[in-house]
Design an enzyme around this catalytic site. Sequence first.
Site, mmCIF file in Angstrom:
data_model
loop_
_atom_site.group_PDB
_atom_site.id
_atom_site.type_symbol
_atom_site.label_atom_id
_atom_site.label_comp_id
_atom_site.label_asym_id
_atom_site.label_seq_id
_atom_site.Cartn_x
_atom_site.Cartn_y
_atom_site.Cartn_z
ATOM 1 N N CYS A 16 0.830 -1.193 0.000
ATOM 2 C CA CYS A 16 0.000 0.000 0.000
ATOM 3 C C CYS A 16 0.861 1.239 0.000
ATOM 4 C CB CYS A 16 -0.885 0.037 1.239
ATOM 5 S SG CYS A 16 -2.088 -1.299 1.294
ATOM 6 N N GLY A 42 0.250 0.128 -4.964
ATOM 7 C CA GLY A 42 -1.081 -0.468 -4.842
ATOM 8 C C GLY A 42 -1.910 0.030 -5.996
ATOM 9 N N ASN A 117 0.087 1.119 5.566
ATOM 10 C CA ASN A 117 0.964 0.335 4.682
ATOM 11 C C ASN A 117 1.726 -0.638 5.564
ATOM 12 O OD1 ASN A 117 4.144 1.060 3.074
ATOM 13 N ND2 ASN A 117 2.786 -0.663 2.747
ATOM 14 N N GLY A 118 1.530 -1.909 5.325
ATOM 15 C CA GLY A 118 2.190 -2.924 6.134
ATOM 16 C C GLY A 118 1.233 -4.048 6.410
ATOM 17 N N TYR A 257 13.038 -4.167 -5.096
ATOM 18 C CA TYR A 257 11.926 -4.228 -6.047
ATOM 19 C C TYR A 257 10.822 -3.209 -5.811
ATOM 20 C CZ TYR A 257 7.535 -5.948 -8.078
ATOM 21 O OH TYR A 257 6.346 -6.032 -8.745
HETATM 22 P P1 AMP Z 1 7.379 -15.189 -10.362
HETATM 23 O O1 AMP Z 1 6.807 -15.455 -11.691
HETATM 24 O O2 AMP Z 1 6.434 -15.556 -9.274
HETATM 25 O O3 AMP Z 1 8.740 -15.788 -10.161
HETATM 26 O O4 AMP Z 1 7.524 -13.616 -10.242
HETATM 27 C C1 AMP Z 1 8.720 -12.916 -10.226
HETATM 28 C C2 AMP Z 1 8.495 -11.534 -10.790
HETATM 29 O O5 AMP Z 1 7.460 -10.849 -10.086
HETATM 30 C C3 AMP Z 1 9.735 -10.685 -10.679
HETATM 31 O O6 AMP Z 1 10.093 -10.336 -11.984
HETATM 32 C C4 AMP Z 1 9.344 -9.455 -9.892
HETATM 33 O O7 AMP Z 1 9.599 -8.292 -10.660
HETATM 34 C C5 AMP Z 1 7.884 -9.572 -9.640
HETATM 35 N N1 AMP Z 1 7.579 -9.513 -8.197
HETATM 36 C C6 AMP Z 1 8.366 -9.830 -7.175
HETATM 37 N N2 AMP Z 1 7.724 -9.678 -5.988
HETATM 38 C C7 AMP Z 1 6.477 -9.251 -6.288
HETATM 39 C C8 AMP Z 1 5.320 -8.912 -5.510
HETATM 40 N N3 AMP Z 1 5.331 -9.009 -4.187
HETATM 41 N N4 AMP Z 1 4.210 -8.495 -6.174
HETATM 42 C C9 AMP Z 1 4.190 -8.434 -7.512
HETATM 43 N N5 AMP Z 1 5.244 -8.740 -8.284
HETATM 44 C C10 AMP Z 1 6.379 -9.146 -7.702
#
Ligand code: AMP
Length: 484
Positions: A16, A42, A117-118, A257
């Site tokens: 968030c 978000g 947020n959290g 990220y």
């Molecule tokens: P996956 O396909 O599950 O391995 O997703 C990895 C990708 O999702 C990476 O390229 C990240 O940029 C992105 N990512 C990592 N953490 C999150 C998150 N909490 N929410 C949405 N996207 C994420």
Amino acid sequence: MLTTDPYDGDRFREECGVFGVWGHPEAAALVALGLHALQHRGQEAAGIVAYDGEQFRAHRAMGHVGENFGSKEVMAGLPGSTALGHVRYATTGEVALRNVQPLFADLELGGFAICHNGNLTNAYHLRRQLVRRGSLFQSTSDTEVIVHLVATSLKGTVVDRLVDALRQVDGAYSLGALSQTALIGVRDPLGVRPLVLGRLGDAWIISSESCGLDIIGADFVRDVDPGEIVVIDDDGVRSLKPFGRHDSRFCVFEHIYFARPDSIVEGTSVYEARKRIGIELARESHVDADIVVPVPDSGVPAAIGYAAESGIPFELGIIRNHYVGRTFIEPTDQIRHLGVKLKHNANRVNLAGKRVVLVDDSIVRGTTSTKIVEMVRNAGATEVHMRISSPPTTHSCFYGIATPTREQLLASRYDIAAMGQFIGADTLAFISIDGLYRAMGEPGRNPNAPRFCDACFTGDYPIPLTDRDAGKVQTQLSLLAETA
Ligand code: AMP
């Protein structure tokens, strides 16, 4: 639903953004702009509560900030010199709309709005107690627990009641709250999530990230400290530190990220941090190759660092489509898997015949990497070497970043060689945890006093996981099911 988000479907998002303004004639309009800058935190719902000295007014909606707070009519309905807003992930439907923040309640002391947020780690436990004592919950969000604790506190002022409430909650929280007399910003004692203080003329601003200040031309004043409560009113800013001294544990995944690369958090440029991580990654896992290609957008700064350190040219071998809404095609399982293709396309001219280093920020379930590697090979790459600018994600986050359950995390099931095979890469390497800390300016990870919360990589959870340990899954949906 077909989405480009690998985490859709089975649980609410907790990521968030929070933004508040005190003392500006167009407070709500500034909040809308601030939320627009925080939209990456978000993307599915947004809300603003404004106060004009007489009345609180709220507007909350599913969808992007620009879609919901762009019209003159909506903004005219939010008059006043103080306002508080929030962006969040949520699913669709009535239940979700009830969860859109800021939450608002008429307390004994007057109107009170709060946004978060959290994620609270003992919300289930507290909610059970409150429900037994007669509290009637309106939403399924963990944040509402704070509202009830404030409402039922026996302390005198709103701030004292909030402190009283927060002494009972565990978890990660950066909060914005608004009463008739003050705008309040809070960071949990370990400062897991970010929150900054800004100034625009005579007005005061709180924002999850400094990029929210930039969009309205406000000056960055400082980070709100871990464990600090800033109380903003017409006399200025008062700082309280009611929780005693703790060593902070800022979330390192914000740097990797989550935060925007143009934000400065905890004195560090997110962009620079990502670039330095890429440099460390290149030092740790060099490979002979022709080009370094980021998985856009999140892999870009680390790929720039990797290319600079390795001397291998940086190229945009994958192009991201920025016009992909998170959900726009009705679902079947087959087309659901198209998600990644909707978002990314191979730039064939750059890839054909090349040995490619692909740089991304994380592998969570492995879905994205698998599809991207395949796409790059289909575009004619002769070798694909995947480099990841975080250590393997082996543990779920309970502090406000939506991650799948542990069993669904690729790194909790496979070692690195097996993960490499799973995603179809010629080689796969992650930055080491010490390399990550070096990139953040430390000699390495000090196991006795790590500077960051890195639980998703180490399993070292710095805040008790009361609900999880009691076997209560911490989704807000299950809160609804078990207490309704
Ligand atoms: P996956 O396909 O599950 O391995 O997703 C990895 C990708 O999702 C990476 O390229 C990240 O940029 C992105 N990512 C990592 N953490 C999150 C998150 N909490 N929410 C949405 N996207 C994420």
